[in-house]
Design a protein around this motif. Structure first.
Motif, short mmCIF file in Angstrom:
data_model
loop_
_atom_site.label_atom_id
_atom_site.label_comp_id
_atom_site.label_asym_id
_atom_site.label_seq_id
_atom_site.Cartn_x
_atom_site.Cartn_y
_atom_site.Cartn_z
N SER A 1 1.04 3.86 7.11
CA SER A 1 1.26 3.75 5.67
C SER A 1 1.54 2.31 5.26
O SER A 1 1.26 1.91 4.15
CB SER A 1 2.41 4.66 5.23
OG SER A 1 3.63 4.14 5.71
N THR A 2 2.09 1.54 6.21
CA THR A 2 2.40 0.15 5.87
C THR A 2 1.20 -0.76 6.09
O THR A 2 1.23 -1.92 5.72
CB THR A 2 3.59 -0.35 6.72
OG1 THR A 2 3.25 -0.19 8.10
CG2 THR A 2 4.85 0.43 6.41
N SER A 3 0.16 -0.25 6.72
CA SER A 3 -0.98 -1.11 7.03
C SER A 3 -2.00 -1.17 5.90
O SER A 3 -2.93 -1.94 5.96
CB SER A 3 -1.65 -0.63 8.32
OG SER A 3 -2.26 0.63 8.10
N TYR A 4 -1.85 -0.32 4.88
CA TYR A 4 -2.78 -0.36 3.75
C TYR A 4 -2.39 -1.49 2.81
O TYR A 4 -1.21 -1.75 2.59
CB TYR A 4 -2.78 0.98 3.00
CG TYR A 4 -3.31 2.11 3.84
CD1 TYR A 4 -4.66 2.24 4.10
CD2 TYR A 4 -2.45 3.06 4.39
CE1 TYR A 4 -5.16 3.28 4.89
CE2 TYR A 4 -2.92 4.09 5.19
CZ TYR A 4 -4.28 4.19 5.43
OH TYR A 4 -4.77 5.19 6.22
N SER A 5 -3.40 -2.14 2.24
CA SER A 5 -3.12 -3.26 1.34
C SER A 5 -2.45 -2.76 0.07
O SER A 5 -2.55 -1.58 -0.28
CB SER A 5 -4.43 -3.97 0.98
OG SER A 5 -5.20 -3.12 0.15
N PHE A 6 -1.79 -3.68 -0.62
CA PHE A 6 -1.16 -3.31 -1.89
C PHE A 6 -2.21 -2.81 -2.88
O PHE A 6 -1.99 -1.86 -3.63
CB PHE A 6 -0.39 -4.50 -2.49
CG PHE A 6 0.06 -4.23 -3.89
CD1 PHE A 6 1.09 -3.33 -4.15
CD2 PHE A 6 -0.57 -4.83 -4.99
CE1 PHE A 6 1.49 -3.04 -5.43
CE2 PHE A 6 -0.17 -4.54 -6.28
CZ PHE A 6 0.86 -3.65 -6.51
N ILE A 7 -3.38 -3.47 -2.89
CA ILE A 7 -4.46 -3.06 -3.81
C ILE A 7 -4.81 -1.59 -3.57
O ILE A 7 -4.96 -0.80 -4.50
CB ILE A 7 -5.70 -3.96 -3.63
CG1 ILE A 7 -5.43 -5.34 -4.23
CG2 ILE A 7 -6.95 -3.33 -4.26
CD1 ILE A 7 -6.54 -6.36 -4.02
N CYS A 8 -4.92 -1.21 -2.30
CA CYS A 8 -5.26 0.18 -1.94
C CYS A 8 -4.18 1.14 -2.42
O CYS A 8 -4.47 2.14 -3.08
CB CYS A 8 -5.44 0.27 -0.43
SG CYS A 8 -5.87 1.92 0.16
N GLU A 9 -2.93 0.82 -2.11
CA GLU A 9 -1.83 1.71 -2.52
C GLU A 9 -1.73 1.80 -4.03
O GLU A 9 -1.55 2.89 -4.59
CB GLU A 9 -0.50 1.18 -1.94
CG GLU A 9 -0.47 1.19 -0.41
CD GLU A 9 0.78 1.85 0.13
OE1 GLU A 9 1.17 2.89 -0.41
OE2 GLU A 9 1.34 1.31 1.10
N CYS A 10 -1.85 0.67 -4.69
CA CYS A 10 -1.72 0.64 -6.15
C CYS A 10 -2.84 1.45 -6.81
O CYS A 10 -2.62 2.17 -7.78
CB CYS A 10 -1.76 -0.81 -6.63
SG CYS A 10 -1.35 -1.00 -8.36
N PHE A 11 -4.05 1.35 -6.26
CA PHE A 11 -5.21 2.07 -6.80
C PHE A 11 -4.98 3.59 -6.76
O PHE A 11 -5.12 4.28 -7.77
CB PHE A 11 -6.46 1.71 -5.99
CG PHE A 11 -7.70 2.47 -6.37
CD1 PHE A 11 -8.44 2.11 -7.49
CD2 PHE A 11 -8.13 3.56 -5.62
CE1 PHE A 11 -9.59 2.80 -7.84
CE2 PHE A 11 -9.27 4.27 -5.97
CZ PHE A 11 -10.00 3.89 -7.08
N PHE A 12 -4.60 4.09 -5.61
CA PHE A 12 -4.43 5.54 -5.48
C PHE A 12 -3.19 6.04 -6.23
O PHE A 12 -3.21 7.13 -6.81
CB PHE A 12 -4.36 5.95 -4.00
CG PHE A 12 -5.72 5.90 -3.32
CD1 PHE A 12 -6.68 6.85 -3.62
CD2 PHE A 12 -6.03 4.91 -2.42
CE1 PHE A 12 -7.93 6.81 -3.03
CE2 PHE A 12 -7.27 4.85 -1.81
CZ PHE A 12 -8.23 5.80 -2.11
N MET A 13 -2.14 5.24 -6.24
CA MET A 13 -0.95 5.64 -7.00
C MET A 13 -1.26 5.68 -8.50
O MET A 13 -0.82 6.59 -9.21
CB MET A 13 0.20 4.66 -6.74
CG MET A 13 0.86 4.86 -5.39
SD MET A 13 2.29 3.79 -5.20
CE MET A 13 2.97 4.44 -3.69
N THR A 14 -2.02 4.71 -8.97
CA THR A 14 -2.38 4.68 -10.40
C THR A 14 -3.23 5.89 -10.76
O THR A 14 -3.04 6.50 -11.81
CB THR A 14 -3.12 3.37 -10.73
OG1 THR A 14 -2.31 2.26 -10.35
CG2 THR A 14 -3.44 3.28 -12.22
N ALA A 15 -4.16 6.25 -9.87
CA ALA A 15 -5.00 7.42 -10.12
C ALA A 15 -4.15 8.68 -10.25
O ALA A 15 -4.38 9.53 -11.12
CB ALA A 15 -6.03 7.58 -8.99
N ARG A 16 -3.13 8.81 -9.38
CA ARG A 16 -2.26 9.98 -9.45
C ARG A 16 -1.39 9.95 -10.71
O ARG A 16 -1.22 10.97 -11.39
CB ARG A 16 -1.35 10.05 -8.22
CG ARG A 16 -2.06 10.33 -6.92
CD ARG A 16 -2.62 11.76 -6.83
NE ARG A 16 -1.57 12.76 -6.80
CZ ARG A 16 -1.51 13.80 -7.64
NH1 ARG A 16 -2.42 13.96 -8.58
NH2 ARG A 16 -0.54 14.68 -7.55
#
Length: 1019
Positions: free
Chosen positions: A442-457
């Motif tokens: 979970s810590t290896s994903y980039s911030f862009i990746c995490e932010c993208f999926f969190m924003t979609a949710r």
């Protein structure tokens, strides 16, 4: 005399003493001082004298004097709390520092500056000690307030000219007092352990102030205070270390996080409606929009602007706070954990019915939506390579968000599990470590990746849910207004107190709903920036999703990649909902590039192998329907999407026809009624596309290539719908006329009980709506048949279709010009979308178009095979009506010719039936009981049926009618032996008839000859 112009005879020690006495407001000599604030430190003075020192204040004595001053209780007239005293010390030291800067002697000036700075540092240091240990020094103000005494200073530090509210409620009268530099010194270079309890109290105080704030409340000052506090490293650390950063507990749910976390109440500030016990004050709906119908449009516009402005201030402030915390590598994880917890604990917000007690408010999630979109801004360019950092594996392996409970675009949960197992190590020891590895990954994903999926949710649970709530609110208002109209009509006819009460209740309900609707409008619909940000995010989503398949190109790969199939369905649904919503708001799509959205829709709307849910694919058509250039708008900005785009020209008509067929079977218990609305949208699009030459050509090509495929299925369902809708409408008209007759008999009507009248009135309005909708859809379907048959006739004349078409046309003709047509007359047919003259013209045009394309002369006999509706007199009557309503004479003549041909065909059919006589049962089709021409065996039931009959059945239902097993046309087995027998039987009967005819003719001749021989010649 001022210290800045001290007399030359004063030594630096004397000057220092004077300055420190002014700063600390103390004296070591019992002189008669008029200033009641100055305290005589008698005990301290005695101790100093006993030590043999001078009674003069100095830097060495500074801390001792300060502690004694704070520890003692003195009889001065206005006792100060330790905090107020220390703040005073700092402020007076600051003032003395300014005076010192004017000293001429540089050496003394430098010495005195050190003294003042040391006094300030000491004040700050003891402030920290006192705030961390409030019991250390006696405090007369201690029990008067529960809030931190620092709060007014913080508010003063961040005060702005736009603040409309004072710091009332902050718990201290020193709110307006300035103390320049004090807070910076307090928070800078301080150790965390000392400052944590101080900041903890401050954060709780700020949270408490904002807790009951609405968009019109005083949230901006606490928000700026929060932003100020996290500008210090110690403030950042204290915030994310606070036990309420992410509250813990067995009863933790979405609403608890919103109301108890430090940031939750800031996100709760909103103009949107909320459960009454959680509603912020002042009540935005009540204050701004009560009795809105009486307000001037300019006033409403001004209110919308105000609310939009304050909400954007909130969004910007919260985004700045999160941005600051995310930039700090030490606190980024805390922020992502907080957002994930908010999302996961509010997953139930996706349900149709949301429990407001256990779920966070719409206001919080709309605010969080706006903030997340701001965090996404740096990577929202769909053409940027930053999107490559969005890793689809996050959905499978990321442990922060729970995607497993979400419906996927195509894959079932079992398929996802199977695929994951196939792509993961399967030995047991590795499997045991999957959870641990997921946590690590979970810590290896980039911030862009995490932010993208969190924003979609967040958008799914926030902005998109708000759209849905708004839509339901509009429907509630419409329903209430319909009910109100009905009640007012009844009140006019027969007034009663009960009705008056119901009317008053409904009017109050409508006002309440309208207030809520205008709140949504103010915060969301009027905020073009918010909608534009959301559109940019979903444009990236579209490009990224299509990137899983190799980009915008067709045809799609044969099999759907699992990375695409497993993506949450709501990703695509939210795109469509946003586009529909934005399309209905004036100018919301201005400047938005729609090409990618258009191509995405064309690619997937007829691809059940990629998007399983037919309702989601139907939603895509709804989007296209919103974009369709209207006839009056020749320069529509969307016309190029339909007429210039290559994918559109090549695939749009084909995929619309395919979806028209697919939507027959959605799997839902409401599929029968759902399909009409969906097909209405498709029909409107097809009618527009028929007028665009490139699309009309594509349509003709499809009809030619798919004559026995999708196009035949399309025609079959179009005809089925036309028959059902028109039949339903006409029957409902008869029922409506009965109700109308009941209500027009006023004497008998008024004698009925009030409740019965109310129910019958409601039924009347309900029937009106059904007729209006069904008739509109029926007219649309007939119109499509009329314009398309002008150019395309071959599929209509296929053996499995021609009799079906003919029966439909005959039935419509009978209804419109037959004996019962007068019973269908309405006072205001336009009100019900019923245009009988137009309908008759279209029906006759279809007859004529098919006759023109009938090169094998099979249409007339198909017309006559319909035993239910065909009658040659109906054709004659239709021609008479057409002449009266002014139809083109050429059409009437062509229709008359067809009527004559049909009459002749009917006569021939009767003769042929007489020739065949009694037909053996084995030659009769078991479904229609007609003589089979092309018998085929059904592979499962082994029944023998006529090919056109079973093919007609299979157009609507791909199953064996005798045992419901799966059946398709290519599975039919020709029964050549039986076919030969039938042909021999027909030849035999025809031969027999010819022999009989010849025998009768020869018998007739001999009779004539004998008569000639016996008759006398005429003179």
């Amino acid at each position: 005399m001022s210290t800045t112009t001290a007399k030359p005879q004063r030594s630096p020690e004397e000057i220092e003493d004077i300055i420190l006495r002014k700063i600390f407001l103390v004296t070591l000599t019992d002189s008669m001082v008029n200033d009641t604030r100055i305290v005589y430190l008698q005990m301290t003075a005695a101790e100093i004298l006993s030590e043999g020192a001078e009674l003069r204040l100095s830097t060495d004595l500074m801390e001792r004097v300060l502690v004694d001053r704070l520890s003692g209780t003195f009889n001065n007239s206005s006792p100060e709390s330790p905090f107020q005293y220390l703040i005073g010390v700092y402020r007076r030291a600051y003032d003395e520092g300014k005076k010192i800067s004017n000293m001429k002697d540089k050496s003394v000036r430098a010495q005195m500056e050190l003294v003042v700075n040391q006094a300030k540092k000491l004040a700050v240091s003891y402030c920290r000690i006192h705030l961390g240990n409030p019991d250390m020094f006696p405090d007369p103000e201690r029990t008067k307030s529960n809030v931190s005494p620092l709060l007014p200073l913080v508010f003063n530090e961040v005060s702005s000219s736009i603040d409309q509210f004072s710091s009332s409620g902050s718990g201290s009268s020193s709110g307006g007092v300035s103390c320049p530099g004090f807070l910076d010194e307090l928070f800078k270079d301080s150790d965390f352990e000392t400052m944590e309890p101080i900041l903890k109290q401050l954060y709780e105080d700020l949270r408490g102030i904002v807790l009951k704030c609405s968009a019109l409340g005083n949230f901006q000052q606490p928000l700026r205070a929060l932003m100020y506090l996290i500008s210090f490293p110690v403030g950042v650390r204290a915030l994310v270390s606070h036990p309420w950063w992410i509250p813990k507990g067995a009863y933790l749910n979405g609403r608890v996080i919103e109301m108890t976390s430090i940031l939750g109440p800031f996100f709760h500030v909103s103009a949107l409606p909320d459960q009454s016990i959680f509603k912020g004050q002042p009540d935005v709906g009540q204050q701004c929009f009560s009795e809105s119908s009486t307000r001037r449009p300019a006033d409403l516009l001004s209110l919308f602007t105000t609310i939009k402005t304050v909400m954007n201030n909130l969004y910007d402030g919260l985004a700045e706070i999160l941005r600051s915390l995310l930039k700090n590598t030490g606190t980024r994880e805390n922020v992502l954990q907080y957002i994930a917890e908010v999302i996961n604990k509010n997953a139930s917000r996706a349900h149709i019915q949301v429990d407001p007690i256990s779920s966070a408010s719409s206001g919080m999630f709309v605010n969080l939506s706006a903030v997340m979109l701001r965090l996404c801004e740096p990577f929202l360019d769909a053409n940027s390579t930053k999107k490559d950092k969005i890793d689809p594996k996050y959905v499978f392996y990321g442990s922060r968000l729970n995607f497993k409970e979400l419906t996927a675009l195509h894959a079932s949960s079992e398929e996802v599990t199977e695929w994951l197992n196939k792509n993961n190590p399967t030995n047991s020891s590795e499997r045991e470590n999957i959870a641990a590895r997921s946590q690590h990954e979970s810590t290896s994903y980039s911030f862009i990746c995490e932010c993208f999926f969190m924003t979609a949710r967040v958008l799914n649970l926030g902005l998109l849910k708000a759209f849905s709530d708004f839509k339901h609110l509009v429907q509630d208002i419409s329903r209430c207004e319909d009910n109100l109209s009905t009640l007012k009509t009844m009140q006019e006819q027969a007034p009663s107190p009960r009705l008056a009460q119901d009317i008053a209740r409904l009017e109050k309900e409508i006002d309440s709903f309208t207030q809520e609707k205008l709140c949504y409008e103010a915060q969301i619909l009027r905020d073009g920036g918010l909608l534009q940000h959301a559109l940019s995010f979903y444009q990236l989503m579209v490009v990224w999703l299509v990137g899983r398949l190799g980009g915008f190109k067709m045809p799609l790969p044969q099999s759907c990649p699992m990375e695409f199939a497993c993506m949450p369905e709501h990703f695509v649904e939210d795109i469509m909902e946003l586009l529909i919503f934005a399309s209905r708001i004036p100018r919301a799509l201005d400047g938005v590039k729609l090409d990618e959205f258009m191509n995405f829709i064309i690619m997937f709307m007829a691809s059940p192998e990629y998007i399983r849910n037919p309702y989601l694919r139907a939603k895509m058509v709804e989007v296209l329907n919103c974009w369709m250039p209207r006839r009056s708008d020749t320069s529509s900005v969307t016309s190029s999407l339909f007429e210039g785009d290559q994918l559109s020209v090549q695939y749009l008509v084909k995929n619309l026809l395919k979806l028209y067929v697919d939507i027959e079977f959605t799997g839902s218990h409401t599929q029968f009624y759902d399909k009409f609305n969906i097909r209405h949208n498709i029909a409107e699009l097809l009618e527009y596309l028929w007028q665009v030459p490139v699309h009309q050509n594509a349509w003709k090509q499809i009809a030619k290539e798919e004559e026995k495929g999708v196009y035949l299925n399309f025609l079959n369902f179009l005809i089925n719908d036309s028959i059902f809708l028109l039949d339903e409408s006409l029957n409902k008209i008869l029922e409506l006329k009965e109700l109308e007759a009941e209500m027009s008999n006023t004497i008998e009507w008024e004698q009925r009980p009030a409740q019965e009248r109310q129910e019958r009135t409601r039924l009347f309005h309900s029937q009106e709506n059904i007729i209006r909708i069904d008739m509109k859809l029926a007219m649309e379907d007939v119109s499509m048949l009329a314009f398309s048959t002008e150019q395309i006739t071959a599929p209509f004349l296929l053996p499995e279709m021609v009799e079906r078409v003919a029966s439909m046309l005959n039935y419509f003709l009978l209804q419109l010009v037959g004996p019962q047509r007068k019973s269908l007359s309405l006072k205001d047919p336009e009100k019900y979308e019923f245009r009988p003259k137009q309908l008759l013209k279209q029906i006759v045009n279809i007859y004529v178009h098919l006759a023109n394309g009938d090169h094998e002369n099979i249409f007339p006999s198909a017309i006559t095979k319909d035993g239910r509706s065909y009658n040659d007199q109906i054709f004659t009557e239709a021609s008479n009506v057409l002449r009266r309503i002014g139809e083109d004479p050429r059409i009437i003549n062509a229709f008359d010719d067809l009527g004559k041909k049909a009459k002749a065909a009917a006569s021939e059919a009767m003769d042929a039936e007489a020739i065949l006589g009694d037909i053996p049962d084995e030659f009769l089709d078991p479904i229609q009981y007609t003589l089979m021409k092309d018998p085929v065996i059904l592979p499962s039931s082994r029944m023998i049926v006529d090919r056109p009959v079973i093919q007609r059945h299979l157009l609507s239902d791909a199953s064996d009618p005798f045992n419901r097993s799966h059946l398709t046309p290519d599975m039919l087995i020709p029964d050549t032996q039986l076919k030969q027998k039938i042909e021999e039987f027909v030849r035999s009967q025809q031969s027999k008839q010819r022999s009989e005819d010849m025998s009768m003719q020869s018998s007739s001749k001999s009779t004539i000859q004998s008569m000639d021989g016996s008759m006398p010649l005429i003179d």
